[in-house]
Write a protein that holds these residues in place. Sequence first.
Motif, PDB file in Angstrom:
ATOM      1  N   ARG A 491      99.156  16.635  46.595  1.00  0.00           N
ATOM      2  CA  ARG A 491      98.230  17.145  47.588  1.00  0.00           C
ATOM      3  C   ARG A 491      96.859  17.069  46.948  1.00  0.00           C
ATOM      4  NH1 ARG A 491      97.751  23.248  49.357  1.00  0.00           N
ATOM      5  NH2 ARG A 491      96.787  22.937  51.386  1.00  0.00           N
ATOM      6  N   VAL A 492      95.975  16.270  47.499  1.00  0.00           N
ATOM      7  CA  VAL A 492      94.686  16.066  46.841  1.00  0.00           C
ATOM      8  C   VAL A 492      93.549  16.469  47.762  1.00  0.00           C
ATOM      9  CG1 VAL A 492      95.602  14.154  45.493  1.00  0.00           C
ATOM     10  CG2 VAL A 492      94.396  13.676  47.617  1.00  0.00           C
ATOM     11  N   GLU A 493      92.430  16.798  47.144  1.00  0.00           N
ATOM     12  CA  GLU A 493      91.230  17.122  47.918  1.00  0.00           C
ATOM     13  C   GLU A 493      90.107  16.233  47.410  1.00  0.00           C
ATOM     14  OE1 GLU A 493      89.996  21.347  49.128  1.00  0.00           O
ATOM     15  OE2 GLU A 493      88.600  20.834  47.551  1.00  0.00           O
ATOM     16  N   ASP A 494      89.329  15.682  48.345  1.00  0.00           N
ATOM     17  CA  ASP A 494      88.241  14.820  47.894  1.00  0.00           C
ATOM     18  C   ASP A 494      86.950  15.637  47.794  1.00  0.00           C
ATOM     19  OD1 ASP A 494      87.312  15.104  50.427  1.00  0.00           O
ATOM     20  OD2 ASP A 494      86.875  12.993  50.732  1.00  0.00           O
ATOM     21  N   GLN A 495      85.849  14.942  47.476  1.00  0.00           N
ATOM     22  CA  GLN A 495      84.595  15.647  47.216  1.00  0.00           C
ATOM     23  C   GLN A 495      84.124  16.468  48.401  1.00  0.00           C
ATOM     24  OE1 GLN A 495      82.859  11.964  46.054  1.00  0.00           O
ATOM     25  NE2 GLN A 495      81.840  12.972  44.356  1.00  0.00           N
ATOM     26  N   GLU A 496      84.355  15.943  49.601  1.00  0.00           N
ATOM     27  CA  GLU A 496      83.810  16.643  50.766  1.00  0.00           C
ATOM     28  C   GLU A 496      84.771  17.682  51.332  1.00  0.00           C
ATOM     29  OE1 GLU A 496      81.794  13.761  53.521  1.00  0.00           O
ATOM     30  OE2 GLU A 496      81.933  12.617  51.675  1.00  0.00           O
ATOM     31  N   GLY A 497      85.916  17.797  50.741  1.00  0.00           N
ATOM     32  CA  GLY A 497      86.819  18.848  51.175  1.00  0.00           C
ATOM     33  C   GLY A 497      87.934  18.359  52.083  1.00  0.00           C
ATOM     34  N   ARG A 498      88.104  17.046  52.206  1.00  0.00           N
ATOM     35  CA  ARG A 498      89.249  16.566  52.988  1.00  0.00           C
ATOM     36  C   ARG A 498      90.487  16.656  52.121  1.00  0.00           C
ATOM     37  NH1 ARG A 498      85.522  12.329  53.273  1.00  0.00           N
ATOM     38  NH2 ARG A 498      84.151  12.699  55.033  1.00  0.00           N
ATOM     39  N   ARG A 499      91.577  17.071  52.746  1.00  0.00           N
ATOM     40  CA  ARG A 499      92.808  17.214  51.978  1.00  0.00           C
ATOM     41  C   ARG A 499      93.842  16.225  52.487  1.00  0.00           C
ATOM     42  NH1 ARG A 499      90.064  21.819  51.989  1.00  0.00           N
ATOM     43  NH2 ARG A 499      90.374  22.131  54.193  1.00  0.00           N
ATOM     44  N   PHE A 500      94.404  15.484  51.578  1.00  0.00           N
ATOM     45  CA  PHE A 500      95.347  14.417  51.938  1.00  0.00           C
ATOM     46  C   PHE A 500      96.673  14.624  51.226  1.00  0.00           C
ATOM     47  CE2 PHE A 500      91.104  12.386  52.001  1.00  0.00           C
ATOM     48  CZ  PHE A 500      91.048  12.067  53.338  1.00  0.00           C
ATOM     49  N   TRP A 501      97.672  13.947  51.737  1.00  0.00           N
ATOM     50  CA  TRP A 501      99.008  13.977  51.136  1.00  0.00           C
ATOM     51  C   TRP A 501      99.365  12.562  50.723  1.00  0.00           C
ATOM     52  CZ3 TRP A 501     104.439  15.073  53.393  1.00  0.00           C
ATOM     53  CH2 TRP A 501     105.146  15.924  52.535  1.00  0.00           C
ATOM     54  N   LEU A 502      99.335  12.318  49.445  1.00  0.00           N
ATOM     55  CA  LEU A 502      99.636  10.984  48.930  1.00  0.00           C
ATOM     56  C   LEU A 502     100.973  11.016  48.220  1.00  0.00           C
ATOM     57  CD1 LEU A 502      96.246  10.129  47.216  1.00  0.00           C
ATOM     58  CD2 LEU A 502      97.048   9.282  49.386  1.00  0.00           C
ATOM     59  N   PHE A 503     101.632   9.877  48.195  1.00  0.00           N
ATOM     60  CA  PHE A 503     102.813   9.829  47.330  1.00  0.00           C
ATOM     61  C   PHE A 503     102.886   8.505  46.598  1.00  0.00           C
ATOM     62  CE2 PHE A 503     104.674   8.187  51.302  1.00  0.00           C
ATOM     63  CZ  PHE A 503     105.462   7.151  50.860  1.00  0.00           C
ATOM     64  N   ARG A 504     103.500   8.577  45.439  1.00  0.00           N
ATOM     65  CA  ARG A 504     103.735   7.384  44.649  1.00  0.00           C
ATOM     66  C   ARG A 504     105.215   7.062  44.771  1.00  0.00           C
ATOM     67  NH1 ARG A 504     102.895   9.166  39.610  1.00  0.00           N
ATOM     68  NH2 ARG A 504     105.131   9.443  39.501  1.00  0.00           N
ATOM     69  N   GLU A 505     105.498   5.827  45.127  1.00  0.00           N
ATOM     70  CA  GLU A 505     106.899   5.472  45.352  1.00  0.00           C
ATOM     71  C   GLU A 505     107.463   4.847  44.089  1.00  0.00           C
ATOM     72  OE1 GLU A 505     108.864   4.009  49.349  1.00  0.00           O
ATOM     73  OE2 GLU A 505     108.004   2.352  48.236  1.00  0.00           O
ATOM     74  N   GLY A 506     108.491   5.411  43.603  1.00  0.00           N
ATOM     75  CA  GLY A 506     109.160   4.843  42.430  1.00  0.00           C
ATOM     76  C   GLY A 506     108.740   5.519  41.143  1.00  0.00           C
ATOM     77  N   LEU A 507     109.716   5.722  40.266  1.00  0.00           N
ATOM     78  CA  LEU A 507     109.442   6.331  38.964  1.00  0.00           C
ATOM     79  C   LEU A 507     109.223   5.218  37.951  1.00  0.00           C
ATOM     80  CD1 LEU A 507     112.226   9.049  38.945  1.00  0.00           C
ATOM     81  CD2 LEU A 507     109.813   9.340  39.473  1.00  0.00           C
ATOM     82  N   TYR A 508     108.194   5.390  37.127  1.00  0.00           N
ATOM     83  CA  TYR A 508     107.916   4.359  36.124  1.00  0.00           C
ATOM     84  C   TYR A 508     109.080   4.236  35.152  1.00  0.00           C
ATOM     85  CZ  TYR A 508     103.116   3.837  37.604  1.00  0.00           C
ATOM     86  OH  TYR A 508     102.008   3.550  38.320  1.00  0.00           O
ATOM     87  N   GLU A 509     109.329   3.028  34.743  1.00  0.00           N
ATOM     88  CA  GLU A 509     110.312   2.676  33.701  1.00  0.00           C
ATOM     89  C   GLU A 509     111.752   2.877  34.146  1.00  0.00           C
ATOM     90  OE1 GLU A 509     109.292   4.507  30.010  1.00  0.00           O
ATOM     91  OE2 GLU A 509     107.626   3.120  29.757  1.00  0.00           O
ATOM     92  N   ARG A 510     111.953   3.760  35.119  1.00  0.00           N
ATOM     93  CA  ARG A 510     113.335   3.928  35.544  1.00  0.00           C
ATOM     94  C   ARG A 510     113.605   3.121  36.813  1.00  0.00           C
ATOM     95  NH1 ARG A 510     115.042   9.960  36.047  1.00  0.00           N
ATOM     96  NH2 ARG A 510     112.896  10.450  35.519  1.00  0.00           N
TER      97      ARG A 510
END
Lengths: 524, 324
Positions: A491-510
């Motif tokens: 859950r991230v917030e940018d400089q102006e206060g927008r809040r987004f839901w990002l995800f990273r798909e896949g675990l590194y190395e595994r």
Amino acid sequence: MARSRWGASWLSRGRPDHPPVVFVAKIDNAMRLVALDALAERIGLKRGQGAAEARAMCPSLDVIAADPPADQAFLEALADWCDRYTPLVALDGKDGLFLDITGCAHLHGGEKGLVSDMLSRLFALGVEARATVSSSAGLSWAAVRYGHVDVIAPEEADRVLAPLPVAALRLPEETAAALERVGLKEIGDLLEAPRAPIARRFGSLLLLRLDQARGQADEPLSPRLPVPSFSAERRLAEPLIDEEHVLELTRHLAKDVRSSLERQGEGGRLFELLLFRVDGRVFRVKAHAAVALNDAERIAALFRERLQAIHDDLDAGYGFEILRLAVLRSERRDPAQKDFSGVPDESQPLAAFVDKVSARFGPDCLMQAAFAESHLPERAGGFVPLRNIAAVMDAPAQGKVFPEGGAFPESGVFPESGVFPESGVFPENRPLRIFAHPEPVEATAEVPEGAPRSFNWRKTRYRVTRAEGPERIAAEWWVVGEDHPTRDYFRVEDQEGRRFWLFREGLYEREVTSARWYMHGVFA
Amino acid sequence: MNKTMGVTVMAENAVQRQTILSLRETIARIENGCPPAAMPTTLAPDPAGFRREGASHRKALPLGIPPLDGALKGGLPLEGLTEIRNAETRDAGAAAGFVTALAVLYQQERKSKGHLGPVLWISQALAAREAGHPYAPGLKSFGLDAERFLFVSARTVKDALWITETALSVPVFAAIVLEIRGNPASLALSESRRLHVKARAGKVPLLLFRQAGEEEASSAFFRFRIRPAPAGERPLPDGSVLCGSIGHPAFHLLVEKSRAYASHDIFLEWNAHDRRFYPIDERRNAALQTNDQPENPVDPLSASAGRSRGAQPLGRLLAFARAS
């Protein structure tokens, strides 16, 4: 074909001067005749003949490719049209219809009257047809194709059957040919023959067909459409064109239906309005009701919206001559009396609203929230078409979910169906809006497994000031399979206060060597 | 002679003043507000509960924040049209949050009166595609009674308007949200007037959520513009906050259209647990913003920057020669 080329009244006005018409289709790698008109029959052409041979016999022949789907559509349209006589219409192969007129004939002036009425109407529509009324479907089939009788009384069955060829028994071609080879050419020969040897030699089907034709074995007809439990119809001396009049009449019909519905203590959920147009076309207009209805005004209101929605498709032409309102699905309806408290029942207007909207935009247009036991965000919650209004109106706020005594049910399942129990996984941090398909973003993170520092979404760069996460959600292997990558949600917030839901798909190395990032939703 | 002159002048003055007063009253009535002279009375209603002469005819839902309630003349309207817009698609999350919060307030208000309060959310299909679909678990965690939430996706603006009008005539919904993208021609001043009148007749609050829309004349009581604002940090049981965490959702609310004499802006925070807004201390907010300056700040350029006829920055030219 003739109708489209020469107009609907070609039969009554006489056939225009035209060469014989034949229809051809490819059978066993050769173009063969599958249908031919009366003129072609007269010059000696036969079904199954090669197209080239026929052309040689009659050079001016009009050869047209057969179109089975069009034939089928025409037959179905005719079946629709025949609904005016009885709701029990069954298709028979490619060129016949069965009508079960039990209990309907007297409405049309008896069996003879019905047949002559039907044939004269069909003649006016440009359709060549033959009809026979008898006590069994098999006998009618035989008589209509090989005999020339209108109405057959039950006791005449054997007498009519006897001179007909064995093919009239709806037998496979081999059986009919085998019968002819041994000299059993007419049904009359079979009637007197001993049954056991016949069954041994030609199979039991022959005897079954014979018994069915004689009315000694039952033959169920399967109607093309479900037979409505309740219906009311009105035949008009003067065709209706105006939509307002149609609606007015629908209201009257609804009143007729209402009395029979009330007698059974039921209300209709699915209604169908059949409009028989003067020129033989039949329109079927269906309307769903959100709750069981038997109020004439409400039923008419359903059709008002429905007719407006399909306004362009409903061409009144020269007008409608028969209207029929049928209740296709009904359910138990508890008659409720208004109480004296003066608090209006809120579910009634809501149901009316739901009916209005779904009549216009389809039954799946209104949606309600649904939750499921899943960790995957897209599966955990969503919207499903509104089916149960009671679930919206009867609330846990009214204390209905917990049964008397206030104890939580041991099974964990609430007795009221339709009320969503507090199931599902509800972590607090879920976005308000979610993208149906997660949108790929380019993100850079300080450490491979860490939160993103900045990302590009829809061609704009966002710099992350704060991030919460990761929330690791593994794929549900029992649904999607084991090789589906794991997601790390941030859950991230940018400089102006927008809040987004990002995800990273896949675990590194595994699981992956280079992970991809997606935008899945936005927070408030 | 003089005396009579004076009297006639006085009389004319009185007549003029009467005319002006009656005109003012008419205007105030048209604007659904209260006459300027009667303004303070709306803020202090009669304890006996009687509606005072000249007081607001509007039923309002106070937000519990005195400066904002003052600007809104008592609170959110309980019937009629309110418009909420955001300037850019990427801000739609914040605006949707604010609209949802208002829906929660309306639903709560309706429930306190003993009615069930379903909320109807009518969305143009395009709007949902651009800014995401409402997400039921998210709505639930926002404080909304998600079992009593109906969602309709309409293909065109016209369909959405039809559904809205139908819904306005049904006295069931706690609030109706109409989500439209941009400024379509089919939803102009006359249509908004129609919706407003219907909503008042049906005694339903209608929230027009204009996603990525421009300012446009409308008949709404109020028009709010929502901008995102950095959230506070999560409070800990000992009274401090968890550093670097993202707390309750926050909004920057600008009252663009209202009966007040000046525009108003305020930073708000939505507490889903208490189901109410709290004002954010602006100084703290400013401190947050200065903390989060980017490493290489760039001045935003105005549209006319760099052109020869652009406005000169202040202080570049001296107006007067120095005295010494």
